[in-house]
Write a protein that holds these residues in place. Structure first.
Motif, PDB file in Angstrom:
ATOM      1  N   LEU A 199      20.667 -23.542 -22.546  1.00  0.00           N
ATOM      2  CA  LEU A 199      20.836 -23.055 -23.919  1.00  0.00           C
ATOM      3  C   LEU A 199      19.505 -22.559 -24.503  1.00  0.00           C
ATOM      4  CD1 LEU A 199      22.540 -26.263 -25.264  1.00  0.00           C
ATOM      5  CD2 LEU A 199      23.725 -24.094 -25.230  1.00  0.00           C
ATOM      6  N   GLY A 200      19.597 -22.017 -25.696  1.00  0.00           N
ATOM      7  CA  GLY A 200      18.405 -21.648 -26.467  1.00  0.00           C
ATOM      8  C   GLY A 200      18.199 -20.153 -26.466  1.00  0.00           C
ATOM      9  N   HIS A 201      18.010 -19.572 -27.679  1.00  0.00           N
ATOM     10  CA  HIS A 201      17.866 -18.111 -27.710  1.00  0.00           C
ATOM     11  C   HIS A 201      16.756 -17.594 -28.607  1.00  0.00           C
ATOM     12  CE1 HIS A 201      21.154 -17.365 -31.033  1.00  0.00           C
ATOM     13  NE2 HIS A 201      20.048 -17.845 -31.541  1.00  0.00           N
ATOM     14  N   GLU A 202      15.874 -18.488 -29.079  1.00  0.00           N
ATOM     15  CA  GLU A 202      14.676 -17.979 -29.771  1.00  0.00           C
ATOM     16  C   GLU A 202      13.470 -18.758 -29.259  1.00  0.00           C
ATOM     17  OE1 GLU A 202      15.645 -18.427 -34.054  1.00  0.00           O
ATOM     18  OE2 GLU A 202      14.381 -20.197 -34.108  1.00  0.00           O
ATOM     19  N   GLY A 203      12.538 -18.053 -28.627  1.00  0.00           N
ATOM     20  CA  GLY A 203      11.404 -18.757 -28.049  1.00  0.00           C
ATOM     21  C   GLY A 203      10.207 -17.864 -27.844  1.00  0.00           C
ATOM     22  N   SER A 204       9.145 -18.501 -27.331  1.00  0.00           N
ATOM     23  CA  SER A 204       7.931 -17.752 -27.007  1.00  0.00           C
ATOM     24  C   SER A 204       7.335 -18.361 -25.746  1.00  0.00           C
ATOM     25  CB  SER A 204       6.929 -17.853 -28.148  1.00  0.00           C
ATOM     26  OG  SER A 204       6.553 -19.200 -28.330  1.00  0.00           O
ATOM     27  N   GLY A 205       6.569 -17.580 -25.024  1.00  0.00           N
ATOM     28  CA  GLY A 205       5.990 -18.109 -23.792  1.00  0.00           C
ATOM     29  C   GLY A 205       5.074 -17.111 -23.120  1.00  0.00           C
ATOM     30  N   VAL A 206       4.767 -17.422 -21.851  1.00  0.00           N
ATOM     31  CA  VAL A 206       3.822 -16.615 -21.082  1.00  0.00           C
ATOM     32  C   VAL A 206       4.515 -16.170 -19.791  1.00  0.00           C
ATOM     33  CG1 VAL A 206       1.538 -16.601 -19.978  1.00  0.00           C
ATOM     34  CG2 VAL A 206       1.918 -18.007 -22.024  1.00  0.00           C
ATOM     35  N   VAL A 207       4.406 -14.874 -19.490  1.00  0.00           N
ATOM     36  CA  VAL A 207       5.047 -14.336 -18.278  1.00  0.00           C
ATOM     37  C   VAL A 207       4.302 -14.853 -17.049  1.00  0.00           C
ATOM     38  CG1 VAL A 207       5.547 -12.216 -16.979  1.00  0.00           C
ATOM     39  CG2 VAL A 207       5.850 -12.264 -19.466  1.00  0.00           C
TER      40      VAL A 207
ATOM     41  N   ASN B  80      15.113  -7.064 -20.712  1.00  0.00           N
ATOM     42  CA  ASN B  80      15.394  -6.536 -22.057  1.00  0.00           C
ATOM     43  C   ASN B  80      15.520  -7.618 -23.138  1.00  0.00           C
ATOM     44  OD1 ASN B  80      17.906  -7.527 -21.328  1.00  0.00           O
ATOM     45  ND2 ASN B  80      19.018  -5.630 -21.749  1.00  0.00           N
ATOM     46  N   ARG B  81      15.285  -8.882 -22.775  1.00  0.00           N
ATOM     47  CA  ARG B  81      15.281  -9.962 -23.775  1.00  0.00           C
ATOM     48  C   ARG B  81      13.855 -10.430 -24.065  1.00  0.00           C
ATOM     49  NH1 ARG B  81      20.464  -8.482 -22.525  1.00  0.00           N
ATOM     50  NH2 ARG B  81      21.943  -9.632 -23.847  1.00  0.00           N
ATOM     51  N   LEU B  82      12.859  -9.601 -23.735  1.00  0.00           N
ATOM     52  CA  LEU B  82      11.453  -9.983 -23.947  1.00  0.00           C
ATOM     53  C   LEU B  82      10.715  -8.903 -24.732  1.00  0.00           C
ATOM     54  CD1 LEU B  82      10.607 -11.221 -20.334  1.00  0.00           C
ATOM     55  CD2 LEU B  82      10.918 -12.651 -22.363  1.00  0.00           C
ATOM     56  N   THR B  83       9.845  -9.350 -25.622  1.00  0.00           N
ATOM     57  CA  THR B  83       8.952  -8.423 -26.333  1.00  0.00           C
ATOM     58  C   THR B  83       7.539  -8.971 -26.262  1.00  0.00           C
ATOM     59  OG1 THR B  83      10.651  -7.586 -27.834  1.00  0.00           O
ATOM     60  CG2 THR B  83       8.382  -7.463 -28.630  1.00  0.00           C
ATOM     61  N   VAL B  84       6.610  -8.127 -25.810  1.00  0.00           N
ATOM     62  CA  VAL B  84       5.197  -8.544 -25.694  1.00  0.00           C
ATOM     63  C   VAL B  84       4.583  -8.596 -27.095  1.00  0.00           C
ATOM     64  CG1 VAL B  84       2.944  -7.942 -24.709  1.00  0.00           C
ATOM     65  CG2 VAL B  84       5.032  -7.470 -23.421  1.00  0.00           C
ATOM     66  N   ILE B  85       3.765  -9.648 -27.315  1.00  0.00           N
ATOM     67  CA  ILE B  85       3.042  -9.783 -28.597  1.00  0.00           C
ATOM     68  C   ILE B  85       1.548  -9.920 -28.310  1.00  0.00           C
ATOM     69  CG2 ILE B  85       4.960 -10.767 -29.928  1.00  0.00           C
ATOM     70  CD1 ILE B  85       3.580 -13.548 -29.347  1.00  0.00           C
ATOM     71  N   PRO B  86       0.701  -9.680 -29.323  1.00  0.00           N
ATOM     72  CA  PRO B  86      -0.744  -9.824 -29.080  1.00  0.00           C
ATOM     73  C   PRO B  86      -1.098 -11.263 -28.732  1.00  0.00           C
ATOM     74  CG  PRO B  86      -0.304  -8.785 -31.216  1.00  0.00           C
ATOM     75  CD  PRO B  86       1.010  -9.247 -30.691  1.00  0.00           C
ATOM     76  N   LYS B  87      -2.141 -11.423 -27.890  1.00  0.00           N
ATOM     77  CA  LYS B  87      -2.505 -12.777 -27.429  1.00  0.00           C
ATOM     78  C   LYS B  87      -3.122 -13.608 -28.545  1.00  0.00           C
ATOM     79  CE  LYS B  87      -2.523 -12.140 -22.571  1.00  0.00           C
ATOM     80  NZ  LYS B  87      -3.108 -11.400 -21.527  1.00  0.00           N
ATOM     81  N   ASP B  88      -3.605 -12.959 -29.618  1.00  0.00           N
ATOM     82  CA  ASP B  88      -4.211 -13.743 -30.703  1.00  0.00           C
ATOM     83  C   ASP B  88      -3.175 -14.146 -31.756  1.00  0.00           C
ATOM     84  OD1 ASP B  88      -3.727 -11.318 -31.896  1.00  0.00           O
ATOM     85  OD2 ASP B  88      -5.733 -11.051 -32.710  1.00  0.00           O
ATOM     86  N   PHE B  89      -1.892 -13.846 -31.521  1.00  0.00           N
ATOM     87  CA  PHE B  89      -0.861 -14.231 -32.499  1.00  0.00           C
ATOM     88  C   PHE B  89      -0.262 -15.583 -32.107  1.00  0.00           C
ATOM     89  CE2 PHE B  89       3.248 -14.258 -34.595  1.00  0.00           C
ATOM     90  CZ  PHE B  89       2.880 -13.857 -35.877  1.00  0.00           C
ATOM     91  N   SER B  90      -0.002 -16.426 -33.110  1.00  0.00           N
ATOM     92  CA  SER B  90       0.497 -17.790 -32.869  1.00  0.00           C
ATOM     93  C   SER B  90       1.822 -17.788 -32.087  1.00  0.00           C
ATOM     94  CB  SER B  90       0.692 -18.483 -34.223  1.00  0.00           C
ATOM     95  OG  SER B  90       1.676 -19.483 -34.135  1.00  0.00           O
ATOM     96  N   LEU B  91       1.814 -18.449 -30.929  1.00  0.00           N
ATOM     97  CA  LEU B  91       3.056 -18.529 -30.134  1.00  0.00           C
ATOM     98  C   LEU B  91       4.093 -19.387 -30.862  1.00  0.00           C
ATOM     99  CD1 LEU B  91       1.630 -18.921 -26.515  1.00  0.00           C
ATOM    100  CD2 LEU B  91       3.270 -17.179 -27.246  1.00  0.00           C
ATOM    101  N   ARG B  92       3.596 -20.335 -31.680  1.00  0.00           N
ATOM    102  CA  ARG B  92       4.503 -21.231 -32.417  1.00  0.00           C
ATOM    103  C   ARG B  92       5.331 -20.415 -33.423  1.00  0.00           C
ATOM    104  NH1 ARG B  92       3.646 -24.574 -36.969  1.00  0.00           N
ATOM    105  NH2 ARG B  92       4.668 -26.606 -36.825  1.00  0.00           N
TER     106      ARG B  92
END
Ligand SMILES: NC(=O)c1ccc[n+]([C@@H]2O[C@H](COP(=O)([O-])OP(=O)(O)OC[C@H]3O[C@@H](n4cnc5c(N)ncnc54)[C@H](O)[C@@H]3O)[C@@H](O)[C@H]2O)c1
Ligand SMILES: [Zn+2]
Length: 344
Positions: free
Chosen positions: A60-68, A125-137
């Motif tokens: 389960l789970g559909h909102e998250g953040s992480g590292v490829v 298509n369920r991933l979007t890259v964000i800047p590394k200095d932005f809070s993963l939380r």
């Protein structure tokens, strides 16, 4: 790898070590999940509100953040080391087949994205890259609550400057909608909830007025604030079928009702006004396009135009997920964040 598994509907999730699929296939991406939000949608899944669950046991789970960590053949939009948002709405990149995990030799199913597991195989298509200095939380919240709430205001309701807004349910979605309505200068922005604390919290996100829904004279209170004309736009986020009916009935004949909450039962409405000027929309993630929307929201946050981190009121480890679910069900939390694995 540690995961929370739904084995039986309406039962606590089981925390267990499961095995990843043997191969990261075409269009798939292996991500180490750092944070996950808990959304009403997972509670609905656990309670099988949409009907018998054909996919048990599943993740389960559909909102998250992480590292490829690894990419499958054909993947072009992300690379190992990228910080990413994991979202359920489609974005750029390929849609892969869904992964199959295993646990004690038995298959465990999963959709295109799951976030209650330390490592996850996600469709590109369920991933979007964000800047590394932005809070993963904070970034985890872009997976649903922020993109869906902001999209409901921008894309579904298309709220105009100065329009009046009423929101039933001031949980994660209601708070996000209040924030977006305030950004587009809606006025007044009125929140209805059974919990007084949620209304108080909503005021930090742009609510101009609040109504406790257990007050007996709720109709009069709405009339006192909006006058005889009523609100231009009503968002319903409780998913309670009676409240959904009330939201539709309270909408004037030239107003809009936006159903965000997923109904717990069938609802009954008088449809004739829909043949004229009344509009009823059912929101699907606010029609958000994550890789187009997330960079805009990051710009606002980085420049301190909005603070969405304060949506998070509680934090738990993955192993405490059933405690987090109990708190979610109480309706007393804003957004609950789960720590899934260490950031570094
Ligand atoms: N349409 C979409 O794309 C979409 C996206 C995300 C979530 N959802 C749905 O939106 C709903 C809300 O999700 P959430 O994560 O904000 O949940 P939440 O539990 O954080 O928020 C619900 C809020 O409604 C309040 N509430 C409950 N019953 C009420 C009543 N009778 N009257 C007034 N207030 C009441 C609760 O106190 C709580 O504050 C769920 O049904 C979820 O599945 C839909
Ligand atoms: Zn969600």
């Amino acid at each position: 790898m540690k995961s929370a598994i739904l084995i039986e509907s309406n039962k606590p999730l089981v925390i267990a070590d499961i095995d990843l699929p043997k191969k990261i296939d075409f269009g798939q991406v292996l991500v180490r999940v750092c944070y996950s939000g808990l959304c009403g949608a997972q509670i609905n899944e656990i309670e099988a509100v949409k009907g018998k669950d054909k996919f048990l046991p599943h993740l389960l789970g559909h909102e998250g953040s992480g590292v490829v960590e690894k990419i499958g053949d054909g993947v072009t939009t992300v690379k190992p080391g990228d910080h990413v948002v994991l979202h359920w709405r489609k974005s750029s990149g390929m849609q892969s087949f869904t992964p199959k995990y295993s646990w004690n030799g038995k298959q465990v199913n999963a959709g295109w994205v799951t976030t209650f597991n330390e490592k996850t195989v996600v469709s590109e298509n369920r991933l979007t890259v964000i800047p590394k200095d932005f809070s993963l939380r904070t970034a985890a919240l872009f997976g649903c609550v922020i993109t869906s709430g902001f999209g409901a205001v921008n894309n579904d309701a298309k709220v105009k400057i100065g329009q009046s807004v009423l929101i039933f349910g001031i949980g994660g979605m209601g708070l996000s909608i209040a924030c977006a309505a305030s950004l587009v200068s809606a006025f007044p922005i009125v929140g209805v909830d059974i919990h007084k604390d949620k209304i108080e919290m909503g005021k930090e996100f742009g609510l101009t007025h609040g109504i406790e829904s257990n007050s007996s004279n709720i109709k009069e209170k709405i009339k006192d604030i909006f006058g005889n004309k009523g609100p231009d736009i009503i968002f319903e986020t409780t998913g309670n079928s009676k409240v959904m009916e009330q939201a539709y009935e309270t909408t004037p004949n030239d107003g809009k009702t936006i159903f965000v909450g997923v109904p717990d039962k069938k609802i009954s409405i008088y449809s004739l006004p829909l043949a004229f000027d009344k509009i009823l929309e059912v929101s699907h993630g606010g029609n958000s396009i994550p890789d187009k929307d997330i960079p805009r929201y990051i710009r606002l946050i980085k420049n301190k135009k909005i603070n969405l981190e304060k949506l998070i009121t509680h934090e738990f480890d993955l192993s405490e997920i059933n405690k987090a679910i109990d708190l979610f069900r109480s309706g007393k939390a804003g957004r609950i964040i789960l720590r899934i694995s260490k950031e570094n």
